[in-house]
Structures are given as structure tokens and as C-alpha cells.
Design an enzyme around this catalytic site. Structure first.
Site, mmCIF file in Angstrom:
data_model
loop_
_atom_site.group_PDB
_atom_site.id
_atom_site.type_symbol
_atom_site.label_atom_id
_atom_site.label_comp_id
_atom_site.label_asym_id
_atom_site.label_seq_id
_atom_site.Cartn_x
_atom_site.Cartn_y
_atom_site.Cartn_z
ATOM 1 N N ASP A 15 0.885 -1.173 0.000
ATOM 2 C CA ASP A 15 0.000 0.000 0.000
ATOM 3 C C ASP A 15 0.920 1.219 0.000
ATOM 4 O OD1 ASP A 15 -2.377 1.576 0.262
ATOM 5 O OD2 ASP A 15 -1.979 1.799 2.392
ATOM 6 N N SER A 16 0.319 2.395 -0.141
ATOM 7 C CA SER A 16 1.119 3.617 -0.095
ATOM 8 C C SER A 16 1.618 3.917 1.324
ATOM 9 C CB SER A 16 0.274 4.792 -0.583
ATOM 10 O OG SER A 16 -0.899 4.880 0.192
ATOM 11 N N CYS A 78 -4.439 -1.854 -1.548
ATOM 12 C CA CYS A 78 -4.676 -0.439 -1.834
ATOM 13 C C CYS A 78 -5.753 -0.382 -2.918
ATOM 14 C CB CYS A 78 -3.379 0.186 -2.332
ATOM 15 S SG CYS A 78 -3.588 1.847 -2.980
ATOM 16 N N GLU A 156 -3.309 8.625 8.497
ATOM 17 C CA GLU A 156 -1.849 8.553 8.694
ATOM 18 C C GLU A 156 -1.461 9.250 10.010
ATOM 19 O OE1 GLU A 156 0.910 7.357 6.716
ATOM 20 O OE2 GLU A 156 -0.532 6.207 5.538
ATOM 21 N N CYS A 188 -11.141 2.398 0.670
ATOM 22 C CA CYS A 188 -9.733 2.794 0.814
ATOM 23 C C CYS A 188 -9.252 2.089 2.064
ATOM 24 C CB CYS A 188 -9.617 4.308 0.986
ATOM 25 S SG CYS A 188 -7.934 4.850 1.404
ATOM 26 N N HIS A 190 -7.105 2.786 4.114
ATOM 27 C CA HIS A 190 -6.841 3.672 5.255
ATOM 28 C C HIS A 190 -8.102 3.904 6.105
ATOM 29 C CE1 HIS A 190 -3.043 4.746 3.319
ATOM 30 N NE2 HIS A 190 -2.722 5.494 4.356
HETATM 31 N N1 DGL Z 1 -4.801 3.076 1.077
HETATM 32 C C1 DGL Z 1 -4.894 3.409 -0.293
HETATM 33 C C2 DGL Z 1 -6.218 3.039 -0.907
HETATM 34 O O1 DGL Z 1 -6.787 2.051 -0.460
HETATM 35 C C3 DGL Z 1 -4.302 4.677 -0.822
HETATM 36 C C4 DGL Z 1 -4.308 5.894 -0.031
HETATM 37 C C5 DGL Z 1 -3.479 6.951 -0.717
HETATM 38 O O2 DGL Z 1 -2.265 6.765 -0.818
HETATM 39 O O3 DGL Z 1 -4.061 7.941 -1.195
HETATM 40 O O4 DGL Z 1 -6.674 3.635 -1.839
#
Ligand code: DGL
Length: 274
Positions: A15-16, A78, A156, A188, A190
Site C-alpha cells: 500500500d502507499s 490499496c 496517517e 480505501c 486507510h
Molecule cells: N490506502 C490506499 C487506498 O486504499 C491509498 C491511499 C493513498 O495513498 O491515497 O486507496
């Protein structure tokens, strides 16, 4: 025999940033005998605001890094990378690749609701990946997507239960709640980190779909011959980050229940230029 050797290799996840740890944690619970190599591409975070071509380039670099370390399976933890790059990753990878969009859609459809809201990054919503998957699996449901770009920095930061996040969520979710969404797909990885604030804002009548456990189930069910049978000791977790990040460590401790034992900062370009 070859499969038994393959079974001892780690599962690669990327993931990022911290978001994919929600998927890692679900996979670790579901497949305790497996080892995992998690790549957080913190040097390039966020993916969600970037163009499709850029996300594809980042995703291919991340996958190449994990493959170089001998992973037997790639989990794209992600939604943005799944939305923009899953097809390219599948084509480029010698090992199976699992994304996060379809398991989330299946989990939402299993609720039997008719109006489904999808929240995600700008990229994920713009790609239309959820809308397409929902239409393919059940043409009768109504879908509406809203991009929530401020959610990733809040996650984050570790502000999953915070008045500022409540306010931001109120602004993003109000159009979906007024429309009558019965379920919200957290599109997402996150966003599960924001569940306390999201729950408060959405209210008890709206189901939140966190796809992490559906991804873990899908991986466990789809690749049994590649996986360690459960119950034979605990696998290890290795974490690679492309940039050292205190935030990452703080959130990782919460999600994984302790400081990660094996954590390394890596460069994805062989010359170390990134
Ligand atoms: N966690 C990621 C997602 O599911 C990306 C979040 C990001 O880097 O913008 O899209």
C-alpha cells in the site's frame, strides 16, 4: 513438492502507507502460519491524488520489489492501485495477484441492501472501479461514490477518533446519508482506521463495510495449495518502507499490537535514487 517449497515463501502486500496494515492484520489473523512482507510506499504517499499512469508506475515498482524478495502471492492492499493497476499487475506477475475491490463489493452485496455508498480516494472514485464491479455482480443496486481526500492524511496522523475527523466526515458523508445510503463501502484501506469517527457520523442505521476480512477470506479460499496449513507456529511479519516514518510506526503499533520486529527502509530503484 514445488508447492511445499512455495508455501514457505512470504505473502507480499503493498500500500502507499499504513492503510494496507488493516489488510495485513486480517490476513495474519486468518493465516497465522504465513509470513508476510509488507511494503509501505511512504516516499510516494498518497497514491489517491495521482493520475492513473503514475499509480500504475508506482504499483509496478512496488510489485517488482516484493517479487525480487521471493513472495509467492501479491496482495494489492490499496484500492487506488487495485482500481488503476490490477490488470497490469496480473499481466506482469509470475505469481497470483489479489486486489481489494471485488471482496469489498461482495461483502456489501451480502448485506442485501439496495443503496450502497462508496467512499474512497479521488483516484478510486474517478476510476469507477466499484461502480463497475457492483453493476457486474448485481445490476439492481444503486451506487453513489464520494471522494474523501482528507481522510488519508487523518488516518496517517492516527486521528481515527477525533473531533476534526468527525467534522470532515460530516461534510463528506452528508450527501450520501441524505441520498439514503444503507451501507457504506470503505473503499480505501486507510479508512478502517477512522471507524470510530465514521460510525458516529453515519449513525447506527448505516452499515460500514470494511473489506479487510473479506480480502483475507478471499485469499485463504482462492489459493489453498500455496498456503501454510494453519496451526503450525506463527509466521513472521517483515515491513519495508520507502521512507522512514514515525507516523507509520505509531499506527503500526496500534494495528499489529506491538512494535514491528523486522522493519527496514528500502529504495525501490536499484541505484537508491528514490
Ligand atoms: N490506502 C490506499 C487506498 O486504499 C491509498 C491511499 C493513498 O495513498 O491515497 O486507496
Amino acid at each position: 513438492m514445488r508447492e511445499r517449497i512455495a508455501a514457505r515463501r512470504p505473502i507480499g502486500i503493498f500500500d502507499s502507507g499504513v492503510g494496507g496494515l488493516t489488510v495485513l492484520s486480517a490476513l495474519h489473523r486468518r493465516l497465522p502460519g504465513e509470513s508476510f512482507l509488507y511494503l509501505g510506499d511512504t516516499a510516494r504517499l498518497p497514491y489517491g491524488t495521482k493520475s492513473a499512469g503514475t499509480v500504475q508506475r508506482y504499483a509496478l515498482k512496488a510489485a517488482t520489489h516484493l517479487l525480487r524478495h521471493g513472495v509467492k502471492l501479491l496482495v494489492v492492499a490499496c484500492n487506488t492501485a487495485t482500481s488503476f493497476a490490477l490488470a497490469q499487475l496480473i499481466e506482469a506477475s509470475p505469481v497470483p495477484v489479489a486486489g481489494v475491490v471485488e471482496p469489498g463489493v461482495r461483502a456489501a452485496l451480502a448485506l442485501g441492501v439496495h443503496r450502497i455508498g462508496v467512499i474512497g480516494t479521488e483516484g478510486t472514485i474517478r476510476s469507477g472501479s466499484y461502480q463497475r464491479a457492483l453493476a457486474r455482480l448485481d445490476g439492481a443496486v444503486s451506487v453513489r461514490g464520494v471522494a474523501c481526500p482528507l481522510f488519508v492524511p487523518l488516518a496517517e496522523e492516527g486521528w481515527g477518533d477525533h473531533p476534526i475527523t468527525d467534522q470532515v466526515a460530516q461534510t463528506y458523508l452528508t450527501p450520501l446519508l441524505e441520498w439514503g445510503a444503507q451501507a457504506l463501502i470503505l473503499g480505501c484501506t486507510h479508512y478502517p482506521l477512522l471507524i470510530p469517527s465514521l460510525k458516529r457520523t453515519a449513525g447506527p442505521g448505516v452499515k460500514l463495510v470494511d473489506s479487510a476480512s473479506s480480502v483475507a477470506d478471499a485469499v485463504a479460499e482462492s489459493y489453498p495449495s500455496l498456503l501454510e496449513p494453519g496451526g503450525h507456529g506463527r509466521g513472521e511479519i517483515f515491513i519495508h518502507l520507502t521512507d522512514a516514518s514515525e507516523h507509520f510506526l505509531k499506527v503500526a503499533r496500534n494495528i499489529l499490537g506491538g512494535t514491528p520486529e523486522h522493519l527496514e527502509v528500502v529504495h525501490l530503484d536499484p541505484g537508491g535514487s528514490d
